[in-house]
Design a protein around this motif. Structure first.
Motif, PDB file in Angstrom:
ATOM      1  N   GLN A 105      39.327  37.150  41.787  1.00 27.03           N
ATOM      2  CA  GLN A 105      40.607  37.190  41.080  1.00 27.03           C
ATOM      3  C   GLN A 105      40.521  37.988  39.792  1.00 27.03           C
ATOM      4  OE1 GLN A 105      42.417  33.351  40.718  1.00 27.03           O
ATOM      5  NE2 GLN A 105      43.825  33.976  39.124  1.00 27.03           N
ATOM      6  N   ASP A 106      39.468  37.773  39.018  1.00 26.80           N
ATOM      7  CA  ASP A 106      39.266  38.526  37.782  1.00 26.80           C
ATOM      8  C   ASP A 106      38.539  39.821  38.095  1.00 26.80           C
ATOM      9  OD1 ASP A 106      40.433  36.451  36.337  1.00 26.80           O
ATOM     10  OD2 ASP A 106      38.512  35.405  36.130  1.00 26.80           O
ATOM     11  N   ASP A 107      38.989  40.911  37.501  1.00 24.39           N
ATOM     12  CA  ASP A 107      38.387  42.211  37.747  1.00 24.39           C
ATOM     13  C   ASP A 107      37.113  42.346  36.917  1.00 24.39           C
ATOM     14  OD1 ASP A 107      40.559  43.198  39.455  1.00 24.39           O
ATOM     15  OD2 ASP A 107      41.749  43.096  37.620  1.00 24.39           O
ATOM     16  N   ASN A 146      43.904  58.041  47.350  1.00 24.02           N
ATOM     17  CA  ASN A 146      44.621  57.053  48.146  1.00 24.02           C
ATOM     18  C   ASN A 146      45.014  55.827  47.337  1.00 24.02           C
ATOM     19  OD1 ASN A 146      44.763  57.666  51.249  1.00 24.02           O
ATOM     20  ND2 ASN A 146      42.804  58.483  50.554  1.00 24.02           N
ATOM     21  N   LEU A 147      44.259  55.536  46.298  1.00 24.27           N
ATOM     22  CA  LEU A 147      44.557  54.382  45.468  1.00 24.27           C
ATOM     23  C   LEU A 147      45.291  54.761  44.189  1.00 24.27           C
ATOM     24  CD1 LEU A 147      42.382  53.208  47.442  1.00 24.27           C
ATOM     25  CD2 LEU A 147      41.747  51.678  45.616  1.00 24.27           C
ATOM     26  N   ASP A 148      45.740  56.011  44.106  1.00 27.44           N
ATOM     27  CA  ASP A 148      46.535  56.496  42.980  1.00 27.44           C
ATOM     28  C   ASP A 148      45.798  56.304  41.651  1.00 27.44           C
ATOM     29  OD1 ASP A 148      48.773  57.687  41.841  1.00 27.44           O
ATOM     30  OD2 ASP A 148      49.739  55.769  41.442  1.00 27.44           O
ATOM     31  N   LEU A 149      44.520  56.693  41.640  1.00 30.82           N
ATOM     32  CA  LEU A 149      43.703  56.570  40.433  1.00 30.82           C
ATOM     33  C   LEU A 149      43.185  57.917  39.944  1.00 30.82           C
ATOM     34  CD1 LEU A 149      41.595  53.396  41.321  1.00 30.82           C
ATOM     35  CD2 LEU A 149      43.394  53.547  39.595  1.00 30.82           C
ATOM     36  N   VAL A 150      43.688  58.997  40.521  1.00 28.36           N
ATOM     37  CA  VAL A 150      43.195  60.322  40.162  1.00 28.36           C
ATOM     38  C   VAL A 150      43.450  60.615  38.689  1.00 28.36           C
ATOM     39  CG1 VAL A 150      43.422  62.795  40.603  1.00 28.36           C
ATOM     40  CG2 VAL A 150      43.473  61.178  42.508  1.00 28.36           C
ATOM     41  N   GLN A 159      40.493  50.360  29.217  1.00 21.69           N
ATOM     42  CA  GLN A 159      41.788  50.922  28.849  1.00 21.69           C
ATOM     43  C   GLN A 159      42.756  50.973  30.027  1.00 21.69           C
ATOM     44  OE1 GLN A 159      40.328  54.702  27.337  1.00 21.69           O
ATOM     45  NE2 GLN A 159      40.407  53.974  25.221  1.00 21.69           N
ATOM     46  N   LEU A 160      42.331  50.511  31.201  1.00 13.14           N
ATOM     47  CA  LEU A 160      43.196  50.532  32.379  1.00 13.14           C
ATOM     48  C   LEU A 160      44.193  49.388  32.333  1.00 13.14           C
ATOM     49  CD1 LEU A 160      40.519  51.189  35.164  1.00 13.14           C
ATOM     50  CD2 LEU A 160      42.051  52.874  34.130  1.00 13.14           C
ATOM     51  N   SER A 161      45.319  49.577  33.007  1.00  7.62           N
ATOM     52  CA  SER A 161      46.298  48.502  33.146  1.00  7.62           C
ATOM     53  C   SER A 161      45.808  47.497  34.181  1.00  7.62           C
ATOM     54  CB  SER A 161      47.647  49.078  33.579  1.00  7.62           C
ATOM     55  OG  SER A 161      47.560  49.635  34.888  1.00  7.62           O
ATOM     56  N   GLY A 162      46.523  46.386  34.297  1.00  8.03           N
ATOM     57  CA  GLY A 162      46.119  45.353  35.246  1.00  8.03           C
ATOM     58  C   GLY A 162      46.113  45.852  36.681  1.00  8.03           C
ATOM     59  N   GLY A 163      47.152  46.586  37.048  1.00  2.49           N
ATOM     60  CA  GLY A 163      47.216  47.123  38.403  1.00  2.49           C
ATOM     61  C   GLY A 163      46.133  48.142  38.676  1.00  2.49           C
ATOM     62  N   GLN A 164      45.834  48.974  37.694  1.00  3.93           N
ATOM     63  CA  GLN A 164      44.781  49.976  37.854  1.00  3.93           C
ATOM     64  C   GLN A 164      43.416  49.323  37.985  1.00  3.93           C
ATOM     65  OE1 GLN A 164      45.646  52.215  34.321  1.00  3.93           O
ATOM     66  NE2 GLN A 164      46.894  53.732  35.408  1.00  3.93           N
ATOM     67  N   LYS A 165      43.170  48.269  37.220  1.00  3.32           N
ATOM     68  CA  LYS A 165      41.900  47.556  37.334  1.00  3.32           C
ATOM     69  C   LYS A 165      41.747  46.943  38.725  1.00  3.32           C
ATOM     70  CE  LYS A 165      41.317  46.353  32.441  1.00  3.32           C
ATOM     71  NZ  LYS A 165      41.265  45.243  31.450  1.00  3.32           N
ATOM     72  N   LYS A 166      42.846  46.379  39.241  1.00  2.00           N
ATOM     73  CA  LYS A 166      42.776  45.778  40.565  1.00  2.00           C
ATOM     74  C   LYS A 166      42.489  46.835  41.617  1.00  2.00           C
ATOM     75  CE  LYS A 166      43.530  42.113  41.065  1.00  2.00           C
ATOM     76  NZ  LYS A 166      42.620  40.968  41.040  1.00  2.00           N
ATOM     77  N   THR A 187      47.131  39.725  43.437  1.00  2.00           N
ATOM     78  CA  THR A 187      48.332  40.086  42.671  1.00  2.00           C
ATOM     79  C   THR A 187      48.432  39.346  41.346  1.00  2.00           C
ATOM     80  OG1 THR A 187      49.620  38.399  43.845  1.00  2.00           O
ATOM     81  CG2 THR A 187      49.605  40.622  44.780  1.00  2.00           C
ATOM     82  N   THR A 188      47.408  38.563  40.992  1.00  2.00           N
ATOM     83  CA  THR A 188      47.449  37.820  39.737  1.00  2.00           C
ATOM     84  C   THR A 188      47.524  38.774  38.548  1.00  2.00           C
ATOM     85  OG1 THR A 188      46.189  35.980  40.642  1.00  2.00           O
ATOM     86  CG2 THR A 188      46.203  36.191  38.264  1.00  2.00           C
ATOM     87  N   GLY A 189      48.467  38.528  37.656  1.00  2.00           N
ATOM     88  CA  GLY A 189      48.604  39.346  36.457  1.00  2.00           C
ATOM     89  C   GLY A 189      49.339  40.647  36.657  1.00  2.00           C
ATOM     90  N   LEU A 190      49.846  40.906  37.877  1.00  2.00           N
ATOM     91  CA  LEU A 190      50.556  42.148  38.155  1.00  2.00           C
ATOM     92  C   LEU A 190      52.059  41.906  38.200  1.00  2.00           C
ATOM     93  CD1 LEU A 190      48.337  43.666  41.008  1.00  2.00           C
ATOM     94  CD2 LEU A 190      48.060  43.866  38.535  1.00  2.00           C
ATOM     95  N   ASP A 191      52.828  42.915  37.822  1.00  2.00           N
ATOM     96  CA  ASP A 191      54.274  42.810  37.957  1.00  2.00           C
ATOM     97  C   ASP A 191      54.666  42.981  39.424  1.00  2.00           C
ATOM     98  OD1 ASP A 191      54.347  45.602  38.544  1.00  2.00           O
ATOM     99  OD2 ASP A 191      54.388  46.050  36.394  1.00  2.00           O
TER     100      ASP A 191
END
Length: 596
Positions: A105-107, A146-150, A159-166, A187-191
């Motif tokens: 759950q925690d990144d 594919n994971l939109d991290l380019v 410095q990454l957002s919650g979604g980026q860390k996941k 999905t914990t902590g994500l909008d």
């Protein structure tokens, strides 16, 4: 976004199905009376390759416990049968462990590394030299795209957002194309938008032939529909297992009609939470395989047989040797050490300033016979300073790294002994530099003998004291929590200090305490300092007063009961202490990781 998943450099993920029956899990709680609480109560089910399955249920239902049992993360108290079935038959536990990953759950990321650095580290630790550098680069670019991290390649992990860390957590485990993936509350902590994107990504990964299982609390209706199957838990029992699209019809068949425009996921949770009455016993009896969508499963398996959308490769992934991993981990430790300014730059500055301060405070103590006792006090303060500044950070080191260490070790990044060896090798030069930076100015400013041999002997004792204190701190950190560890470390250091032979002379100690003093490494440190400066037939000292009782160094050694000529015995004992504490810290760390 996330509609395609083409890992051009990796072989197709093999299919592994997970089947379990009558799985129970009990824990003991309460003090002083130990009571048994059953978390899982004989649950059964199966998770198929090519499907994204959600384990759902209210809080305390046993979702994370079931996930931990199936992954092997915590299955020591588990009863029941769990089988891992691949294309060529059943897999053993060791074989299955090599083909699965668990994203908690925690990144658990290394905050000081950039995304691209973290990816390269994962690729090198997992894949090794069976792929060319260019192929690895293509693989990393493919996964990040594919994971939109380019766009975050050069961004540090903290410095990454919650979604980026996941998504990065998923990317790190995806590089070796695992056929089985478990995720605890992804999905914990994500909008809502990030949650939807994350589940869509997992759905596309499942379609590539993987078995993906994740726990989720109450997803939105749009997110819920992206799951192929749902496994509903309540009070440790299975209330429903089957296709997501059949949930409304299934509950309607027993008279539980989901209101129109109501989220089916919310309605299921409300039902098993007894908001419409107690139907749980009835639901448990009705659980079976009849409601699993065989049509959907057959189409997915057919797609996989045709190759799916994952490019096949003829080269199998061969993980690197532990020797190669050792050098990779060593490079990571060194990089992380130099990027954390509190570990290197700040400590170097403080050691230098403290060394200068101590040198001025005890100025002239090394040459003046009337200040010999003050000089011994200087040695004592130096030993305690090196002890505390090395031990206290070490007490906090492993507790801070436990989550990341357990995740990476569990997901087959490396073995514990490899990580520990790299950590030890990395810490040794640092402690040598710290001890030298402190001891050099304090030694010369306090006017100790200007003799190369004596100076090197003095430095050797300082280095050994710092290294032993760090090892002892690591041992404490693996035995107790950080708060108790800092308190326990301080108390033990005070006890060893009192047995060093200066605050209380050996001739005045009870016999029992004299023998107990052999357990104090500070005794050997102080003895080594005194022998380095006053031993080895040092000449008569100067004196600023008319009478100097300790003008002759032999008189000081005699009064302190520090026998002449045992410096090298002190060094050998200090080395033995260092090795003993290091081995003990490894054993307790291994035990700690198996229990948390």
């Amino acid at each position: 976004m996330y509609q395609r998943m083409v890992l051009v450099s990796l072989p197709k993920a093999q299919s592994i199905d997970i089947e379990f029956s009558n799985v129970s899990y009990e824990v003991q709680h309460g003090f002083p009376t130990r009571r048994t609480k059953q978390i899982l109560k004989g649950v059964s089910g199966s998770f198929k390759s090519g499907e994204l399955t959600a384990i759902m249920g209210p809080s305390g239902a046993g979702k994370s416990t079931l996930l931990n049992v199936l992954t092997g993360f915590d299955n020591k108290k588990c009863k029941g049968e769990i089988e891992y079935i691949g294309n060529e038959g059943k897999h053993t536990w060791k074989e299955y462990r090599k083909h699965s990953c668990y994203i908690q759950q925690d990144d658990k990321l290394h905050p000081l590394f950039t995304v691209i650095e973290a990816m390269w580290m994962a690729v090198n630790l997992k894949i090794g030299n069976c792929m060319s550098q260019k192929a690895k680069e293509m693989l990393i670019d493919d996964v990040l795209e594919n994971l939109d991290l380019v766009k975050t390649k050069r961004t540090r992990c903290h410095q990454l957002s919650g979604g980026q860390k996941k998504r990065l957590s998923i990317a790190l485990e995806l590089v070796d194309n695992p056929p089985v993936m478990f995720l605890d509350e992804p999905t914990t902590g994500l909008d809502s938008l990030s949650s939807n994107q994350c589940i869509r990504l997992l759905h596309s990964l499942a379609k590539a032939g993987r078995t993906i299982v994740c726990t989720i609390h109450q997803p939105s209706a749009a997110t819920f529909e992206m799951f192929d199957n749902v496994y509903l838990l309540a009070d440790g029992r299975c209330m429903y297992e089957g296709a997501t699209k059949n949930t409304v019809a299934y509950f309607a068949s027993i008279g539980l009609n989901c209101p129109k425009y109501h989220n089916p996921a919310d309605y299921m949770i409300e039902v098993v939470s007894k908001e419409y009455g107690d139907y749980n016993d009835q639901l448990v009896k009705l659980v079976g395989d009849a409601w699993r969508s065989s049509t959907q499963q057959s189409s997915q398996l057919k797609e996989l047989e045709n190759g799916g959308n994952v490019t096949k490769a003829t080269v199998l992934i061969q993980p690197p040797s532990e020797t190669e991993r050792f050098f990779l981990l060593l490079h990571r430790c060194v990089t992380q050490m130099f990027r954390d300014w509190t570990v290197t730059h700040l400590k170097l500055l403080m050691h230098l300033l403290t060394g200068v301060l101590m040198g001025f405070l005890f100025r002239g103590a090394g040459q003046d016979g009337s200040k010999s006792i003050n000089n011994v006090e200087f040695f004592l303060v130096s030993a305690v300073y090196l002890c505390y500044t090395s031990m206290m950070p070490a007490v906090l080191k492993f507790p801070a790294e436990f989550p990341t260490l357990k995740k990476e070790r569990f997901n087959n990044w490396y073995q514990l002994r490899t990580y520990y060896a790299a950590s030890v090798i990395c810490s040794v030069p640092l402690q040598v530099v710290f001890a030298f930076i402190y001891s050099s100015p304090s030694y010369f400013l306090s006017q100790q003998p200007i003799d190369a041999d004596r100076f090197l002997m003095y430095i050797a004792v300082a280095v050994m004291t710092a290294m032993i204190a760090e090892s002892f701190g690591l041992l404490i950190g693996t035995l107790v929590n950080p708060i108790n560890g800092t308190f326990l470390g301080a108390i033990i250091t005070c006890a060893m200090l009192s047995l060093a032979g200066v605050l209380a002379l050996y001739r005045d100690m009870p016999t029992v305490m004299c023998y107990t003093s052999y357990l104090s490494y500070l005794k050997y440190s102080l003895h080594g300092f005194v022998q380095a400066v006053y031993g080895f037939s040092r000449e008569k000292l100067g004196c600023s007063k008319i009478y100097c009782h300790y003008r002759m160094p032999d008189m000081l050694l005699s009064d302190l009961s520090f026998d002449e000529g045992k410096y090298w015995i002190d060094i050998v004992v200090l080395i033995c202490n260092y090795v003993l504490f290091r081995i003990a810290a490894y054993c307790t760390l291994k035990r700690k990781l198996s229990t948390i």
